[in-house]
Design a protein around this motif. Structure first.
Motif, PDB file in Angstrom:
ATOM      1  N   VAL A  67     -19.340 -28.729  34.028  1.00  0.00           N
ATOM      2  CA  VAL A  67     -18.753 -29.880  34.725  1.00  0.00           C
ATOM      3  C   VAL A  67     -18.027 -30.785  33.731  1.00  0.00           C
ATOM      4  N   THR A  68     -18.603 -30.929  32.526  1.00  0.00           N
ATOM      5  CA  THR A  68     -17.941 -31.753  31.510  1.00  0.00           C
ATOM      6  C   THR A  68     -16.625 -31.137  31.076  1.00  0.00           C
ATOM      7  N   ILE A  69     -16.598 -29.830  30.885  1.00  0.00           N
ATOM      8  CA  ILE A  69     -15.338 -29.149  30.531  1.00  0.00           C
ATOM      9  C   ILE A  69     -14.328 -29.315  31.648  1.00  0.00           C
ATOM     10  N   LEU A  70     -14.788 -29.204  32.893  1.00  0.00           N
ATOM     11  CA  LEU A  70     -13.887 -29.363  34.031  1.00  0.00           C
ATOM     12  C   LEU A  70     -13.271 -30.752  34.043  1.00  0.00           C
ATOM     13  N   GLN A  71     -14.026 -31.726  33.573  1.00  0.00           N
ATOM     14  CA  GLN A  71     -13.540 -33.101  33.560  1.00  0.00           C
ATOM     15  C   GLN A  71     -12.594 -33.363  32.392  1.00  0.00           C
ATOM     16  N   CYS A  72     -12.850 -32.738  31.240  1.00  0.00           N
ATOM     17  CA  CYS A  72     -12.134 -33.126  30.012  1.00  0.00           C
ATOM     18  C   CYS A  72     -10.929 -32.246  29.712  1.00  0.00           C
ATOM     19  N   VAL A  73     -11.036 -30.968  29.977  1.00  0.00           N
ATOM     20  CA  VAL A  73      -9.973 -30.045  29.585  1.00  0.00           C
ATOM     21  C   VAL A  73      -9.175 -29.691  30.827  1.00  0.00           C
ATOM     22  N   LYS A  74      -7.966 -30.217  30.907  1.00  0.00           N
ATOM     23  CA  LYS A  74      -7.154 -30.071  32.106  1.00  0.00           C
ATOM     24  C   LYS A  74      -6.138 -28.943  32.006  1.00  0.00           C
ATOM     25  N   THR A  75      -6.407 -27.974  31.182  1.00  0.00           N
ATOM     26  CA  THR A  75      -5.532 -26.818  31.091  1.00  0.00           C
ATOM     27  C   THR A  75      -5.825 -25.883  32.254  1.00  0.00           C
ATOM     28  N   ASP A  76      -4.775 -25.333  32.859  1.00  0.00           N
ATOM     29  CA  ASP A  76      -4.952 -24.518  34.050  1.00  0.00           C
ATOM     30  C   ASP A  76      -5.885 -23.345  33.813  1.00  0.00           C
ATOM     31  N   SER A  77      -5.732 -22.649  32.682  1.00  0.00           N
ATOM     32  CA  SER A  77      -6.560 -21.474  32.436  1.00  0.00           C
ATOM     33  C   SER A  77      -8.025 -21.883  32.269  1.00  0.00           C
ATOM     34  N   ILE A  78      -8.277 -23.007  31.590  1.00  0.00           N
ATOM     35  CA  ILE A  78      -9.650 -23.483  31.429  1.00  0.00           C
ATOM     36  C   ILE A  78     -10.219 -23.911  32.779  1.00  0.00           C
ATOM     37  N   GLN A  79      -9.415 -24.643  33.530  1.00  0.00           N
ATOM     38  CA  GLN A  79      -9.858 -25.063  34.859  1.00  0.00           C
ATOM     39  C   GLN A  79     -10.162 -23.850  35.751  1.00  0.00           C
ATOM     40  N   ASN A  80      -9.319 -22.833  35.647  1.00  0.00           N
ATOM     41  CA  ASN A  80      -9.488 -21.628  36.457  1.00  0.00           C
ATOM     42  C   ASN A  80     -10.830 -20.965  36.164  1.00  0.00           C
ATOM     43  N   ARG A  81     -11.098 -20.735  34.846  1.00  0.00           N
ATOM     44  CA  ARG A  81     -12.320 -20.022  34.494  1.00  0.00           C
ATOM     45  C   ARG A  81     -13.567 -20.885  34.716  1.00  0.00           C
ATOM     46  N   THR A  82     -13.437 -22.169  34.519  1.00  0.00           N
ATOM     47  CA  THR A  82     -14.581 -23.044  34.795  1.00  0.00           C
ATOM     48  C   THR A  82     -14.906 -23.063  36.289  1.00  0.00           C
ATOM     49  N   ALA A 124     -19.536 -32.272  40.400  1.00  0.00           N
ATOM     50  CA  ALA A 124     -18.416 -31.347  40.236  1.00  0.00           C
ATOM     51  C   ALA A 124     -17.415 -31.431  41.378  1.00  0.00           C
ATOM     52  N   VAL A 125     -17.850 -31.877  42.555  1.00  0.00           N
ATOM     53  CA  VAL A 125     -16.957 -31.826  43.717  1.00  0.00           C
ATOM     54  C   VAL A 125     -15.711 -32.684  43.535  1.00  0.00           C
ATOM     55  N   PRO A 126     -15.802 -33.964  43.106  1.00  0.00           N
ATOM     56  CA  PRO A 126     -14.567 -34.737  42.910  1.00  0.00           C
ATOM     57  C   PRO A 126     -13.632 -34.103  41.876  1.00  0.00           C
ATOM     58  N   LEU A 127     -14.190 -33.492  40.853  1.00  0.00           N
ATOM     59  CA  LEU A 127     -13.348 -32.854  39.846  1.00  0.00           C
ATOM     60  C   LEU A 127     -12.630 -31.643  40.418  1.00  0.00           C
ATOM     61  N   LEU A 128     -13.302 -30.861  41.239  1.00  0.00           N
ATOM     62  CA  LEU A 128     -12.647 -29.725  41.884  1.00  0.00           C
ATOM     63  C   LEU A 128     -11.568 -30.182  42.858  1.00  0.00           C
ATOM     64  N   VAL A 129     -11.850 -31.267  43.582  1.00  0.00           N
ATOM     65  CA  VAL A 129     -10.849 -31.808  44.500  1.00  0.00           C
ATOM     66  C   VAL A 129      -9.628 -32.293  43.718  1.00  0.00           C
ATOM     67  N   GLU A 130      -9.870 -32.914  42.553  1.00  0.00           N
ATOM     68  CA  GLU A 130      -8.761 -33.359  41.699  1.00  0.00           C
ATOM     69  C   GLU A 130      -7.934 -32.173  41.236  1.00  0.00           C
ATOM     70  N   SER A 131      -8.596 -31.065  40.913  1.00  0.00           N
ATOM     71  CA  SER A 131      -7.868 -29.871  40.476  1.00  0.00           C
ATOM     72  C   SER A 131      -6.979 -29.327  41.577  1.00  0.00           C
ATOM     73  N   LEU A 132      -7.398 -29.486  42.836  1.00  0.00           N
ATOM     74  CA  LEU A 132      -6.584 -28.991  43.944  1.00  0.00           C
ATOM     75  C   LEU A 132      -5.219 -29.673  43.984  1.00  0.00           C
ATOM     76  N   THR A 133      -5.204 -30.961  43.660  1.00  0.00           N
ATOM     77  CA  THR A 133      -3.945 -31.711  43.729  1.00  0.00           C
ATOM     78  C   THR A 133      -3.147 -31.641  42.436  1.00  0.00           C
ATOM     79  N   ALA A 134      -3.831 -31.406  41.283  1.00  0.00           N
ATOM     80  CA  ALA A 134      -3.125 -31.416  39.998  1.00  0.00           C
ATOM     81  C   ALA A 134      -2.662 -30.044  39.562  1.00  0.00           C
TER      82      ALA A 134
END
Length: 931
Positions: free
Chosen positions: A157-172, A194-204
Motif C-alpha cells: 500500500v505504501t508503494i502504491l501511494q509513493c511510486v506513481k509509475t504505471d508499471s509499478i502501479q500495475n504490479r502492485t 488501499a481503496v482510495p489509492l486504487l481509485v486515484e490510479s483509475l483516474t491518473a
C-alpha cells in the motif's frame, strides 16, 4: 551444438542468497548493496523467468524462505515513504536507492505522472521484478497466507501511494488483487487504506494493462456486502462508470463489466448514484448486445441489480433498460433448459420496474403484461407469484392495463393466489420503493419489507395523505387501506367476521385515523380483486367458478381472521344487479350456500374434510350474501332477468336458473310461476341424469329440491321418524304359526310343495279367499283344486314364508321382515325381491305393500343410510321410489346424506329417469300417495 554453459543464476540458492543480501538479512548485510546491484538484478530476473515459472517453483520458493527477504526488500523500499507533496509522485524512496543505487543511463526513461524526477531505471527495474515475483507467488493460497503473516500488505500500500509509475502501479495492484482473493487479506487491504489509492490510479493512469490490474483489484476487494458498500462510499464506482463510458478497449471493457457486476450485487444507493452520475447507464444498455456472451450476461445482471434502487430506475428506463430486461427474460423463458435461477434476478428487476409510472408505461407497451401473466400461469414460477402480484398492484388505476390483464385471465389467477403458499422471496429495503415520490425518503425505524415497498404507492393513490399519516408504530404486517362505503346489508353476520381492532390516533395527524386491516401476502391480490369488483359490471371476471372458489377458500381457510376487504368484495358483488345473472349461470348462489351455510366445499365432496371452528360465522356471512341476492332477484330487474334466463336461455342456463331459484326467491308468486307454472322444476329434475355441469351439481340439486319442498310444504315431517327401534315394536298376533305345531289348530287340509321339497301346511278355504289367483287355482277347474299337495314353483322357503302368513290372515306379524336382508346387502336378487315378485304374481297387493313397507323400514329407517337409497330404488317399484324420494328430501335430513342419496338414485335410475322424476316431483309437490 554444445550445451549452454551453466550460470550462477541457474541455482535457486544463489538467487536467494543475492535476495537475502540485498534485503540486509544475510552475512553481507553491512556491505554496500551498490556492489551487488548487478547480481541482484540477474537473480531477480532468474527468479521471475525461470524458478517461479517452473513446475512447483512457487512452492519451492516459499519453502526455501524466499518470501521473507522479498518482502524485506519491498519493506525497505516503502520505509522511506516520502510524502508525494515533497518528493513528488515519481521520486524514489531513499532506502530502495541505497539498496540498488547506481548511475542511471541517460538513455533510459520511465513513465511517470509526476513532475518530480522518476526513480532510477535500475531501481524501477528492481521494484518491477520484485513486485512481479510477489504477484506471481500470490496466485497460490499458501503464499497468500504467508505474505499476510509476514505483514506484506502494508508495504504494498505504501508503494502504491509513493511510486506513481504505471508499471509499478500495475504490479502492485496485481499483487493486491491476488492477495484480496483471501477474505482475511481482503479485510487487511481495506484497513490499510488501499481503496482510495486504487481509485486515484483509475483516474491518473493511462495504461490499459495497469487499469485492468486496478479494476481487478477493486473487483476482488468487493467480496462481501460490507466491503462493497465501503468501496461505493469511497467513490470506486464512478471512475469505473466513466471509464466504461469512454469506450475502452475490449479487454478493459470486460474487466470493467466484471468489476461493476461485483460492486452492484445487493446494489447500495451509493453504488447506483455513482454509476448513474458517471454516465454508465447508457453504455451498459448498449453492452447488452455485445458480441461476447460473458459481457452480455454480466451487463444484464448489472442492470437487474440496479433495479433494486428506486432512484436509478427512471433513468434506467430512459436509457432503454426496460425493453432490454424484458427481452432477456422473454428469451430465457423461451429457451429450453433455462434454469429458474437464471430467470430470478430478471423477474425481480421487471417487478421492481413496475413501481414507477414511466417504466410501467414502457413495460406495458413492450409486452410486459403478457410476460408477467405468463409467470403467474407457470407453476414452476410459483415462488415468484407473490412478487409478480405485488408488481401488478402498480397498474391499479391504469384502466387500459387492467382491461388487458382481465382479458388475459388475471382474476382467477389472483383468486388462486389467496390461499397459495408463500414463496421464498427476499424483502426489499427502503431504497427499492417507488421513486415517483423521492421526497418521502427519510430515515425511519425498521419496517417490514412488504410495507416499505408499497408505502409510496399507498400515498400516491390516496390511501394515506402523506408519510406522516402512516405511523411507524403500526405492525409491519398490516397496512391501513380504508375504502369508501359500500352497499353491504346490515346484518349481524357481517360484523362477526370483522377482526376487532381499535382505532389508533396517529401521532401528528389525528384526521388520518383509520381501522387497521391485515396486510399479509394476500394483500396485493385482494387489492387488485377489489379494484376489479368496483367496475360497473364485474360479473365477467369475478362472478365465475374459479374466482368465487378462491375468495371463499380464503375466507373459510385463512389461518387467521380473513381480511375485511375479501368480505367487502363478496358483499359488493352480491349487491350489484349486473352480477345477478352471472351468479345464476355459474351456480354462484348455490356455491355460497353450500360452502358458507352448509359447510361443504368442492374439496369436501364427496369425502368430508375437517372444517375450521368458525362455521357459525361463515353461516351468517353466507345468509347475508344470499339475502343480498334475494333483494336483487325480487326487484323488477331481477324478475325480468330470471324470467329471461328460464324461458329464453340455453339449456344449461335454464337448468342453472331453476336450481338457483329456491335459494334466492322467497315470494311465492315468483317461484311458483317460474318453477311450477313454467316448468322450471321438471326441467331441473330431467337434468339430473345428464352429464353434471358442475362438480357439486347433484349436491346443489338435492339442496335446491329440499328448499323448494320446504317452500311448498313448510310443515312437512320426516318420512320415517326414528321413534321406536324395530325390535321394540309390538307385532300383531300371528294366525299361521299355530298350524305348524304337532297339534295344528286348525288342522290343515292342504300342503304347498316348494322346489326345495319343503311342504308347508295351509287351509284351502283361507288361501282361496285371500287372492283371486289362489281362488282360481284351488277352487276352480284346475287340477290343483283336487290335489292335497299343490306345488308352488320358483319360491324359496324364505320368500314363501310371508306369502303363507298373508294367505292365512296375518297382517303385521313380522313375517314380511324375514326375507329382507340387512342394510348394506344388495336387494336385487335377494329373497325380498323374490317375495315381492311372488306377491305380484299371486295377486296379493296387500302383501306387496307390507313387503315394501318392510324394505323401507329396514333400509330407509334409522339403521339405513344414503347408500341404501339406491339399492331400494333399483327394485323399480313406484311405492318404494316414493319412499326413497321422501327419505332423500326429508326436512330433517343431513345435507351431505341427502346429496349422497340423490347420487345413488341417479346412478340407480340410469337412462330411465321417468320413475325418479315422477317420484321426486310428487314428493316436492306434496302430492305423493302414502298408501
Amino acid at each position: 551444438m554444445a550445451a549452454a554453459k551453466p550460470t550462477l543464476t541457474d541455482s535457486l540458492s544463489f538467487c536467494l542468497s543475492q535476495l537475502t543480501a540485498a534485503a540486509g538479512e544475510g552475512q553481507g548485510g553491512e556491505k554496500d548493496p551498490a556492489s551487488n546491484e548487478t547480481p541482484l538484478g540477474r537473480a531477480l530476473l532468474a527468479l521471475r523467468t525461470r524458478h517461479i515459472k517452473a513446475a512447483g517453483g512457487i512452492e519451492r520458493f516459499r519453502a526455501r524462505g524466499g518470501l521473507r527477504p522479498l518482502l524485506a526488500l519491498l519493506r525497505r523500499a516503502a520505509a522511506a515513504d516520502p510524502a508525494p507533496s515533497e518528493a513528488g509522485p515519481g521520486s524514489a524512496p531513499s532506502s530502495v536507492a541505497s539498496a540498488a543505487s547506481g548511475p542511471a543511463p541517460s538513455s533510459d526513461s520511465t513513465h511517470s505522472v509526476g513532475s518530480t524526477p522518476s526513480p532510477p531505471v535500475r531501481l524501477r527495474k528492481t521494484l518491477d521484478l520484485a513486485l512481479s515475483i510477489l504477484a506471481n507467488c500470490c496466485t497460490e493460497g499458501a503464499c497468500r497466507a504467508e505474505v499476510r503473516r509476514l505483514g506484506g500488505i502494508l508495504p504494498l500500500v505504501t508503494i502504491l501511494q509513493c511510486v506513481k509509475t504505471d508499471s509499478i502501479q500495475n504490479r502492485t495492484a496485481r499483487a493486491l488483487g491476488n492477495l484480496a482473493m483471501e477474505p482475511e487479506s481482503c479485510g487487511d487491504i481495506h484497513s490499510a487504506g488501499a481503496v482510495p489509492l486504487l481509485v486515484e490510479s483509475l483516474t491518473a493512469c493511462q495504461d490499459s494493462q495497469c487499469l485492468q490490474s486496478v479494476v481487478r483489484a477493486l473487483r476482488n476487494l468487493a467480496d462481501s456486502p460490507q466491503h462493497r458498500l465501503a468501496l461505493a462510499q469511497q467513490g470506486a464506482v464512478r471512475p469505473l462508470a466513466e471509464l466504461l463510458a469512454a469506450a475502452p478497449d475490449p479487454a478493459l471493457t470486460s474487466a470493467l463489466v466484471r468489476a461493476l457486476l461485483e460492486l452492484s450485487r445487493g446494489c447500495s444507493r451509493a453504488c447506483a448514484e455513482q454509476l448513474s452520475l458517471g454516465g454508465g447507464l447508457g453504455p451498459l444498455v448498449s453492452l447488452t448486445s455485445h458480441p461476447k456472451r460473458a459481457v452480455r450476461e454480466a451487463t444484464i445482471l448489472i442492470l437487474a441489480n440496479l433495479c433494486a434502487q428506486g432512484l436509478v430506475r427512471p433513468a434506467l428506463g430512459n436509457a432503454g433498460g426496460v425493453e432490454v430486461l424484458l427481452g432477456e427474460l422473454r428469451r430465457r423463458r423461451s429457451t429450453n433448459g433455462a434454469s429458474s435461477a437464471s430467470q430470478q434476478p430478471l423477474v425481480r428487476a421487471v417487478c421492481l420496474l413496475c413501481r414507477e409510472a414511466i417504466n410501467r408505461a414502457r413495460l406495458r407497451d413492450a409486452g410486459g403484461l403478457e410476460l408477467l401473466m405468463g409467470l403467474l400461469r407457470d407453476p414452476r414460477a410459483s415462488a415468484w407469484h407473490p412478487r409478480v402480484v405485488a408488481a401488478l398492484v402498480g397498474f391499479l388505476y391504469d384502466t387500459g392495463a387492467l382491461g388487458r390483464l382481465q382479458a388475459l385471465g388475471l382474476v382467477p389467477l389472483l383468486a388462486g393466489q389467496l390461499c397459495g403458499e408463500a414463496g421464498d422471496e427476499e424483502e426489499e429495503g427502503t431504497e427499492a420503493a417507488s421513486w415517483d415520490f423521492p421526497e418521502e425518503r427519510t430515515p425511519e425505524r425498521p419496517e417490514a419489507g412488504s410495507f416499505r415497498s408499497l408505502r409510496s404507492w399507498l400515498i400516491s393513490e390516496g390511501y394515506a395523505a402523506g408519510p406522516g399519516d402512516i405511523s411507524p408504530d403500526w405492525s409491519p404486517e398490516r397496512c391501513p387501506l380504508p375504502e369508501p362505503a359500500e352497499p353491504v346489508s346490515p346484518t349481524p353476520g357481517q360484523t362477526s367476521l370483522q377482526t376487532p381492532r381499535t382505532l389508533r390516533m396517529q401521532g401528528r395527524s389525528p384526521a388520518a385515523s383509520a381501522p387497521e386491516e391485515p396486510w399479509g401476502r394476500e394483500g396485493p391480490a385482494l387489492l387488485l380483486l377489489s379494484r376489479f369488483s368496483q367496475a360497473p359490471d364485474p360479473s365477467g371476471a369475478l362472478v365465475t367458478g374459479p374466482a368465487l372458489c378462491g375468495l371463499l377458500a380464503y375466507v373459510t381457510g385463512a389461518p387467521g381472521p380473513p381480511s375485511p376487504r375479501a368480505l367487502r368484495i363478496l358483499a359488493r358483488l352480491t349487491c350489484n344487479p349486473a352480477c345477478l345473472e352471472a351468479f345464476v349461470r355459474s351456480y354462484g348462489a348455490a356455491l355460497l350456500r353450500a360452502w358458507l351455510v352448509l359447510g361443504v366445499a368442492p374439496d369436501d365432496w364427496p369425502a368430508p374434510r375437517a372444517r375450521p371452528a368458525l362455521q357459525s360465522q361463515h353461516r351468517e356471512l353466507g345468509e347475508m350474501l344470499l339475502q343480498n341476492l334475494t333483494v336483487q332477484a325480487e326487484s323488477p330487474f331481477g324478475v325480468g332477468a330470471l324470467t329471461h334466463l328460464l324461458l329464453s336461455g340455453s339449456s344449461e342456463e335454464r337448468v342453472a336458473c331453476a336450481l338457483t331459484l329456491p335459494f334466492i326467491c322467497r315470494k311465492p308468486s315468483l317461484w311458483r310461476r317460474l318453477l311450477l307454472d313454467q316448468g322450471g322444476l321438471r326441467l331441473l329434475l330431467t337434468a339430473l341424469t345428464r352429464p353434471a355441469p358442475h362438480p357439486l351439481f347433484l349436491f346443489f340439486a338435492a339442496d335446491s329440491l329440499s328448499c323448494l319442498q320446504g317452500l311448498v310444504s313448510p310443515t312437512a315431517s320426516p318420512a320415517f321418524p326414528p321413534a321406536i327401534p324395530l325390535d321394540l315394536e309390538p307385532p300383531s298376533p300371528c294366525l299361521y304359526e299355530p298350524m305348524l305345531g304337532p297339534a295344528p289348530v286348525p288342522a290343515p287340509d292342504l300342503h304347498f310343495l316348494l322346489d326345495s321339497g319343503l311342504q308347508l301346511p295351509a287351509q284351502r278355504a283361507a288361501s282361496a279367499m285371500a287372492s283371486p289367483f289362489f281362488r282360481a287355482l284351488l277352487s276352480g277347474s284346475f287340477a290343483e283344486a283336487q290335489m292335497n299337495l299343490v306345488p308352488l314353483r320358483g319360491l324359496s322357503p324364505s320368500a314363501a314364508w310371508p306369502i303363507l302368513h298373508h294367505l292365512h290372515g296375518c297382517r303385521g306379524c313380522g313375517a314380511a321382515l324375514g326375507p329382507v336382508p340387512p342394510p348394506g346387502q344388495p336387494l336385487l336378487g335377494s329373497e325380498a325381491e323374490e317375495a315381492l315378485e311372488a306377491a305380484g304374481r299371486f295377486l296379493l297387493p296387500g302383501l306387496e305393500e307390507e313387503l315394501e313397507e318392510a324394505v323401507g323400514r329396514i333400509h330407509l329407517g334409522p339403521q339405513g343410510g344414503p347408500q341404501s337409497v339406491g339399492e331400494v330404488f333399483r327394485l323399480g317399484r313406484p311405492r318404494l321410489a316414493a319412499h326413497c324420494a321422501r327419505w332423500t328430501l326429508g326436512p330433517g335430513q343431513c345435507p351431505r346424506k341427502r346429496a349422497l342419496a340423490l347420487v345413488g338414485l341417479v346412478e340407480a335410475a340410469g337412462e330411465e329417469a321417468g320413475l325418479l322424476t315422477e317420484a321426486l316431483l310428487a314428493v316436492v309437490m306434496g302430492i305423493e300417495s302414502n298408501g
